[in-house]
Design a protein around this motif. Structure first.
Motif, mmCIF file in Angstrom:
data_model
loop_
_atom_site.group_PDB
_atom_site.id
_atom_site.type_symbol
_atom_site.label_atom_id
_atom_site.label_comp_id
_atom_site.label_asym_id
_atom_site.label_seq_id
_atom_site.Cartn_x
_atom_site.Cartn_y
_atom_site.Cartn_z
ATOM 1 N N THR A 98 12.755 11.130 2.695
ATOM 2 C CA THR A 98 13.823 11.434 3.644
ATOM 3 C C THR A 98 13.752 12.880 4.119
ATOM 4 O O THR A 98 14.412 13.246 5.093
ATOM 5 N N LEU A 99 12.943 13.684 3.456
ATOM 6 C CA LEU A 99 12.926 15.122 3.707
ATOM 7 C C LEU A 99 12.639 15.469 5.161
ATOM 8 O O LEU A 99 13.307 16.325 5.753
ATOM 9 N N LEU A 100 11.638 14.810 5.760
ATOM 10 C CA LEU A 100 11.233 15.129 7.128
ATOM 11 C C LEU A 100 11.688 14.087 8.140
ATOM 12 O O LEU A 100 11.236 14.094 9.289
ATOM 13 N N THR A 101 12.579 13.186 7.712
ATOM 14 C CA THR A 101 13.004 12.115 8.615
ATOM 15 C C THR A 101 14.522 12.021 8.759
ATOM 16 O O THR A 101 15.017 11.120 9.434
ATOM 17 N N SER A 102 15.257 12.942 8.143
ATOM 18 C CA SER A 102 16.718 12.863 8.199
ATOM 19 C C SER A 102 17.301 13.561 9.417
ATOM 20 O O SER A 102 18.486 13.389 9.721
ATOM 21 N N GLY A 103 16.503 14.364 10.103
ATOM 22 C CA GLY A 103 17.002 15.066 11.277
ATOM 23 C C GLY A 103 17.929 16.209 10.907
ATOM 24 O O GLY A 103 17.714 16.914 9.919
ATOM 25 N N THR A 142 0.817 -1.211 0.000
ATOM 26 C CA THR A 142 0.000 0.000 0.000
ATOM 27 C C THR A 142 0.850 1.260 0.000
ATOM 28 O O THR A 142 0.463 2.289 -0.580
ATOM 29 N N SER A 143 2.022 1.191 0.629
ATOM 30 C CA SER A 143 2.856 2.397 0.733
ATOM 31 C C SER A 143 3.301 2.910 -0.632
ATOM 32 O O SER A 143 3.725 4.064 -0.748
ATOM 33 N N VAL A 166 4.267 9.970 3.748
ATOM 34 C CA VAL A 166 4.992 8.917 4.468
ATOM 35 C C VAL A 166 6.088 9.531 5.330
ATOM 36 O O VAL A 166 6.261 9.182 6.506
ATOM 37 N N SER A 167 6.830 10.468 4.749
ATOM 38 C CA SER A 167 7.895 11.141 5.481
ATOM 39 C C SER A 167 7.336 11.885 6.692
ATOM 40 O O SER A 167 7.880 11.798 7.797
ATOM 41 N N LEU A 168 6.234 12.593 6.481
ATOM 42 C CA LEU A 168 5.606 13.330 7.582
ATOM 43 C C LEU A 168 5.120 12.380 8.666
ATOM 44 O O LEU A 168 5.324 12.615 9.863
ATOM 45 N N GLY A 169 4.480 11.283 8.270
ATOM 46 C CA GLY A 169 3.951 10.332 9.238
ATOM 47 C C GLY A 169 5.038 9.681 10.071
ATOM 48 O O GLY A 169 4.919 9.576 11.296
ATOM 49 N N VAL A 170 6.125 9.241 9.420
ATOM 50 C CA VAL A 170 7.215 8.600 10.149
ATOM 51 C C VAL A 170 7.868 9.593 11.108
ATOM 52 O O VAL A 170 8.177 9.264 12.269
ATOM 53 N N PHE A 190 15.875 5.723 7.773
ATOM 54 C CA PHE A 190 15.981 4.319 7.376
ATOM 55 C C PHE A 190 14.600 3.674 7.273
ATOM 56 O O PHE A 190 14.281 2.990 6.291
ATOM 57 N N GLY A 191 13.756 3.915 8.271
ATOM 58 C CA GLY A 191 12.412 3.331 8.263
ATOM 59 C C GLY A 191 11.553 3.852 7.131
ATOM 60 O O GLY A 191 10.840 3.087 6.473
ATOM 61 N N SER A 192 11.616 5.157 6.879
ATOM 62 C CA SER A 192 10.777 5.718 5.812
ATOM 63 C C SER A 192 11.210 5.226 4.445
ATOM 64 O O SER A 192 10.383 5.013 3.545
ATOM 65 N N GLN A 193 12.499 5.010 4.240
ATOM 66 C CA GLN A 193 12.960 4.512 2.948
ATOM 67 C C GLN A 193 12.573 3.056 2.733
ATOM 68 O O GLN A 193 12.347 2.631 1.594
ATOM 69 N N LEU A 194 12.484 2.288 3.809
ATOM 70 C CA LEU A 194 12.061 0.897 3.670
ATOM 71 C C LEU A 194 10.622 0.792 3.172
ATOM 72 O O LEU A 194 10.259 -0.191 2.515
ATOM 73 N N THR A 195 9.791 1.793 3.476
ATOM 74 C CA THR A 195 8.416 1.774 2.966
ATOM 75 C C THR A 195 8.390 1.914 1.446
ATOM 76 O O THR A 195 7.358 1.663 0.822
#
Length: 278
Positions: free
Chosen positions: A212-217, A110-111, A119-123, A141-146
């Motif tokens: 990765t935009l909102l999950t890279s820190g 589904t992703s 997805v990035s925002l949610g993670v 890492f988690g968001s890219q696996l989706t």
């Protein structure tokens, strides 16, 4: 000699335009990366030189090019290994029907249809709510696996759907255990497909931006760094970086293709030797 029809030339012309559309921007960046020392970001070129490639390997006034490159490289290998292991495990598990298998399959893919930025925002929100640090090696890492896992799963499902189980039955008749069958029968046969899954995992991760935009820190990956540089860098060094990363990606693809070719030659040689022995 058979004469070509008019439709052949029309379709050939359309195909050439399609290739130009695909690779024209990349070729343009490649050409502009060889601007002279006083060259700018657009045509016409002011001479030719390797100056901007030299500049690329020197300390930059803005950005952290090589730090972001190392992070993207490490993240790509992490995603690649995880994608291969999970995809093969899921492929083996889904060979037999079990309760909820169809629902689980649709949840897994589904992703692919969910907008990447969501997805990035949610993670990112989940990590914040749980009190975990948003970091490229965890939430990134988690968001890219989706993104990579569904492709790996679909490839492995297709591979196992046409897998000839007679090889396993023959190994079982010879007294092989389940683990020995997986290690010495299944994995060698599906090895080229594993290489394909690994290539998908690495390249999709290495080039990923939106997820990765909102999950890279606090630390950018290479795509994020390049995007940031577009607002700060006013020299062709950014084109040199684009050319370098393109050549690096092509090099990775070439390495994987060589591995597949060598595996094919080795298998053909093994089959020939077995035939001579018989």
């Amino acid at each position: 000699m058979e004469q070509r029809s008019r439709s052949f030339y029309v379709l050939s012309g359309f195909f050439c335009v399609f290739l130009l559309f695909l690779y024209g921007p990349t070729l343009t960046i490649g050409v502009l990366s060889f601007q002279g020392e006083k060259g700018g970001l657009t045509f016409p070129m002011r001479g030719t030189s390797f100056n901007w490639f030299r500049e690329l390997f020197e300390q930059q006034a803005v950005g952290d090019i090589w730090g972001s490159f190392r992070r993207s490289l490490a993240l790509g290998f992490m995603v690649m290994i995880t994608t291969v292991v999970v995809s093969v495990s899921a492929g083996l598990a889904f060979r037999k029907r079990f309760a909820g298998s169809a629902v689980l399959f649709y949840f897994a893919i589904t992703s692919l249809v969910i907008p990447s930025i969501l997805v990035s925002l949610g993670v990112g929100l989940i990590f914040n709510q749980l009190g975990f640090k948003v970091h490229w090696a965890t939430s990134g890492f988690g968001s890219q696996l989706t993104w990579t896992l569904p492709f790996g799963l679909l490839i492995m499902f297709a591979v196992f759907n046409r897998f000839d189980k007679s090889y396993e039955e023959a190994a079982r008749d010879q007294g092989a255990t389940s683990w020995q069958i997986v290690r010495h029968v299944i994995l060698p046969i599906i090895a080229p497909s594993l290489i394909g899954v690994a290539l998908f995992g690495f390249t999709l991760s290495y080039d990923e931006f939106a997820r990765t935009l909102l999950t890279s820190g606090s630390y950018n990956t290479l795509p994020l760094e390049i995007f940031g540089m577009t607002t700060n860098v006013t020299t062709p060094v950014i084109y040199a970086l684009g050319t370098f990363t393109t050549l690096f990606s092509l090099g990775i693809i070439g390495i994987f293709l060589v591995i597949v070719w060598l595996m094919g030659k080795r298998r053909a040689r093994s089959g020939s030797d077995a035939g001579k022995a018989v």
